[in-house]
Write a protein that holds these residues in place. Structure first.
Motif, PDB file in Angstrom:
ATOM      1  N   GLY A  73    -101.070-118.351   6.775  1.00  0.00           N
ATOM      2  CA  GLY A  73     -99.794-118.909   7.192  1.00  0.00           C
ATOM      3  C   GLY A  73     -99.508-120.234   6.517  1.00  0.00           C
ATOM      4  N   ASP A  74     -98.548-120.968   7.078  1.00  0.00           N
ATOM      5  CA  ASP A  74     -98.190-122.270   6.515  1.00  0.00           C
ATOM      6  C   ASP A  74     -97.602-123.151   7.606  1.00  0.00           C
ATOM      7  OD1 ASP A  74     -97.949-124.242   4.608  1.00  0.00           O
ATOM      8  OD2 ASP A  74     -96.398-123.229   3.452  1.00  0.00           O
ATOM      9  N   VAL A  75     -97.741-124.447   7.402  1.00  0.00           N
ATOM     10  CA  VAL A  75     -97.146-125.455   8.274  1.00  0.00           C
ATOM     11  C   VAL A  75     -96.278-126.351   7.394  1.00  0.00           C
ATOM     12  CG1 VAL A  75     -97.591-127.414   9.813  1.00  0.00           C
ATOM     13  CG2 VAL A  75     -99.152-125.444   9.827  1.00  0.00           C
ATOM     14  N   LYS A  76     -95.021-126.484   7.769  1.00  0.00           N
ATOM     15  CA  LYS A  76     -94.102-127.351   7.042  1.00  0.00           C
ATOM     16  C   LYS A  76     -93.557-128.394   8.017  1.00  0.00           C
ATOM     17  CE  LYS A  76     -92.731-123.547   3.969  1.00  0.00           C
ATOM     18  NZ  LYS A  76     -93.684-123.823   2.931  1.00  0.00           N
ATOM     19  N   LEU A  77     -93.060-129.490   7.463  1.00  0.00           N
ATOM     20  CA  LEU A  77     -92.561-130.588   8.286  1.00  0.00           C
ATOM     21  C   LEU A  77     -91.059-130.743   8.110  1.00  0.00           C
ATOM     22  CD1 LEU A  77     -95.370-133.195   7.490  1.00  0.00           C
ATOM     23  CD2 LEU A  77     -95.303-131.488   9.330  1.00  0.00           C
ATOM     24  N   LEU A  78     -90.409-131.153   9.183  1.00  0.00           N
ATOM     25  CA  LEU A  78     -88.960-131.284   9.203  1.00  0.00           C
ATOM     26  C   LEU A  78     -88.575-132.662   9.730  1.00  0.00           C
ATOM     27  CD1 LEU A  78     -86.148-129.855   9.021  1.00  0.00           C
ATOM     28  CD2 LEU A  78     -86.541-129.083  11.377  1.00  0.00           C
ATOM     29  N   HIS A  79     -87.528-133.234   9.149  1.00  0.00           N
ATOM     30  CA  HIS A  79     -86.939-134.490   9.631  1.00  0.00           C
ATOM     31  C   HIS A  79     -87.952-135.627   9.739  1.00  0.00           C
ATOM     32  CE1 HIS A  79     -83.881-131.685  11.692  1.00  0.00           C
ATOM     33  NE2 HIS A  79     -83.327-132.155  10.582  1.00  0.00           N
ATOM     34  N   LEU A  80     -88.622-135.917   8.658  1.00  0.00           N
ATOM     35  CA  LEU A  80     -89.541-137.053   8.683  1.00  0.00           C
ATOM     36  C   LEU A  80     -88.765-138.354   8.829  1.00  0.00           C
ATOM     37  CD1 LEU A  80     -92.010-136.155   5.798  1.00  0.00           C
ATOM     38  CD2 LEU A  80     -92.365-135.885   8.248  1.00  0.00           C
ATOM     39  N   PHE A 100     -88.823-131.174   4.794  1.00  0.00           N
ATOM     40  CA  PHE A 100     -87.422-130.821   4.627  1.00  0.00           C
ATOM     41  C   PHE A 100     -86.547-131.674   5.530  1.00  0.00           C
ATOM     42  CE2 PHE A 100     -90.020-127.243   3.533  1.00  0.00           C
ATOM     43  CZ  PHE A 100     -89.431-126.729   2.392  1.00  0.00           C
ATOM     44  N   ASP A 101     -85.304-131.840   5.116  1.00  0.00           N
ATOM     45  CA  ASP A 101     -84.311-132.541   5.925  1.00  0.00           C
ATOM     46  C   ASP A 101     -83.421-131.562   6.680  1.00  0.00           C
ATOM     47  OD1 ASP A 101     -85.171-135.080   5.062  1.00  0.00           O
ATOM     48  OD2 ASP A 101     -83.949-134.928   3.264  1.00  0.00           O
ATOM     49  N   SER A 102     -83.513-130.289   6.333  1.00  0.00           N
ATOM     50  CA  SER A 102     -82.659-129.259   6.932  1.00  0.00           C
ATOM     51  C   SER A 102     -83.531-128.118   7.464  1.00  0.00           C
ATOM     52  CB  SER A 102     -81.697-128.724   5.869  1.00  0.00           C
ATOM     53  OG  SER A 102     -81.265-127.419   6.175  1.00  0.00           O
ATOM     54  N   GLU A 103     -83.301-127.744   8.719  1.00  0.00           N
ATOM     55  CA  GLU A 103     -84.061-126.629   9.300  1.00  0.00           C
ATOM     56  C   GLU A 103     -83.817-125.347   8.514  1.00  0.00           C
ATOM     57  OE1 GLU A 103     -83.545-124.265  13.339  1.00  0.00           O
ATOM     58  OE2 GLU A 103     -84.526-126.211  13.699  1.00  0.00           O
ATOM     59  N   GLY A 104     -82.588-125.120   8.112  1.00  0.00           N
ATOM     60  CA  GLY A 104     -82.261-123.917   7.345  1.00  0.00           C
ATOM     61  C   GLY A 104     -83.023-123.857   6.030  1.00  0.00           C
ATOM     62  N   ASP A 105     -83.085-124.975   5.315  1.00  0.00           N
ATOM     63  CA  ASP A 105     -83.831-125.019   4.051  1.00  0.00           C
ATOM     64  C   ASP A 105     -85.315-124.742   4.290  1.00  0.00           C
ATOM     65  OD1 ASP A 105     -81.500-125.624   2.692  1.00  0.00           O
ATOM     66  OD2 ASP A 105     -81.966-127.770   2.489  1.00  0.00           O
ATOM     67  N   ALA A 106     -85.857-125.303   5.356  1.00  0.00           N
ATOM     68  CA  ALA A 106     -87.274-125.118   5.659  1.00  0.00           C
ATOM     69  C   ALA A 106     -87.573-123.656   5.979  1.00  0.00           C
ATOM     70  CB  ALA A 106     -87.686-126.014   6.827  1.00  0.00           C
ATOM     71  N   VAL A 107     -86.726-123.042   6.790  1.00  0.00           N
ATOM     72  CA  VAL A 107     -86.928-121.634   7.155  1.00  0.00           C
ATOM     73  C   VAL A 107     -86.845-120.751   5.915  1.00  0.00           C
ATOM     74  CG1 VAL A 107     -85.912-119.684   8.428  1.00  0.00           C
ATOM     75  CG2 VAL A 107     -86.208-121.919   9.551  1.00  0.00           C
ATOM     76  N   ARG A 108     -85.879-121.022   5.045  1.00  0.00           N
ATOM     77  CA  ARG A 108     -85.759-120.240   3.799  1.00  0.00           C
ATOM     78  C   ARG A 108     -86.991-120.434   2.909  1.00  0.00           C
ATOM     79  NH1 ARG A 108     -80.482-121.440   4.805  1.00  0.00           N
ATOM     80  NH2 ARG A 108     -80.475-123.427   3.689  1.00  0.00           N
ATOM     81  N   ALA A 109     -87.592-121.605   2.939  1.00  0.00           N
ATOM     82  CA  ALA A 109     -88.781-121.865   2.120  1.00  0.00           C
ATOM     83  C   ALA A 109     -89.954-120.994   2.559  1.00  0.00           C
ATOM     84  CB  ALA A 109     -89.161-123.342   2.189  1.00  0.00           C
ATOM     85  N   PHE A 110     -90.038-120.675   3.849  1.00  0.00           N
ATOM     86  CA  PHE A 110     -91.086-119.760   4.310  1.00  0.00           C
ATOM     87  C   PHE A 110     -90.870-118.379   3.713  1.00  0.00           C
ATOM     88  CE2 PHE A 110     -91.648-122.806   7.835  1.00  0.00           C
ATOM     89  CZ  PHE A 110     -93.031-122.873   7.888  1.00  0.00           C
ATOM     90  N   ASP A 111     -89.613-117.929   3.679  1.00  0.00           N
ATOM     91  CA  ASP A 111     -89.307-116.613   3.120  1.00  0.00           C
ATOM     92  C   ASP A 111     -89.636-116.562   1.639  1.00  0.00           C
ATOM     93  OD1 ASP A 111     -88.478-115.709   5.573  1.00  0.00           O
ATOM     94  OD2 ASP A 111     -86.368-116.139   5.206  1.00  0.00           O
ATOM     95  N   THR A 112     -89.328-117.611   0.917  1.00  0.00           N
ATOM     96  CA  THR A 112     -89.633-117.674  -0.509  1.00  0.00           C
ATOM     97  C   THR A 112     -91.132-117.631  -0.733  1.00  0.00           C
ATOM     98  OG1 THR A 112     -87.653-118.989  -0.881  1.00  0.00           O
ATOM     99  CG2 THR A 112     -89.320-119.040  -2.615  1.00  0.00           C
ATOM    100  N   ALA A 113     -91.867-118.345   0.090  1.00  0.00           N
ATOM    101  CA  ALA A 113     -93.326-118.386  -0.057  1.00  0.00           C
ATOM    102  C   ALA A 113     -93.946-117.022   0.235  1.00  0.00           C
ATOM    103  CB  ALA A 113     -93.925-119.432   0.887  1.00  0.00           C
ATOM    104  N   SER A 114     -93.389-116.286   1.221  1.00  0.00           N
ATOM    105  CA  SER A 114     -93.979-114.990   1.540  1.00  0.00           C
ATOM    106  C   SER A 114     -93.650-113.934   0.484  1.00  0.00           C
ATOM    107  CB  SER A 114     -93.528-114.523   2.925  1.00  0.00           C
ATOM    108  OG  SER A 114     -92.134-114.311   2.958  1.00  0.00           O
TER     109      SER A 114
END
Length: 120
Positions: A73-80, A100-114
């Motif tokens: 899996g992966d752990v990403k950070l949002l709104h630092l 990430f600064d955007s929840e949408g961008d972060a969620v899409r990054a998980f899809d790209t990684a998978s």
């Protein structure tokens, strides 16, 4: 520390509020461990309302990142916050955690990684 959780697709988003310090780290550890036991391995930690992180809190982030990654899996950070960004910079953890600064961008990054799990 207060933790609220919601899901976006297959990503579990944990919104953290308060101080990520030694005496409050059990709640976050338990929340992440419960998600991992359920097979939820895409975790997004929203740090917008985290006011302070001590070395124990930082250690917990790294520990959970490693254990989730070992399971695929992966752990990403949002709104630092500026303070969190500075802490991650001086500890060189900005090279480990995607943030990430955007929840949408972060969620899409998980899809790209998978889709490309072994891309460099």
């Amino acid at each position: 520390m207060k933790i609220t959780q919601h899901t976006v697709g297959d990503v579990a988003v944990l919104a953290l509020k308060g101080r990520m310090v030694t005496e409050d780290s059990d709640a976050l550890r338990s929340a992440i461990d419960a998600l991992v036991q359920q097979g939820r391995l895409k975790l997004l930690l929203d740090l917008q309302d985290v006011t302070y992180i001590d070395s124990s809190g930082l250690g917990l982030l790294v520990s959970k990142y490693v254990s989730v990654r070992r399971r695929g899996g992966d752990v990403k950070l949002l709104h630092l916050t500026a303070r969190s960004t500075h802490l991650l910079d001086i500890t060189h953890l900005t090279q480990v955690f995607e943030s990430f600064d955007s929840e949408g961008d972060a969620v899409r990054a998980f899809d790209t990684a998978s889709v490309h799990p072994h891309s460099v």
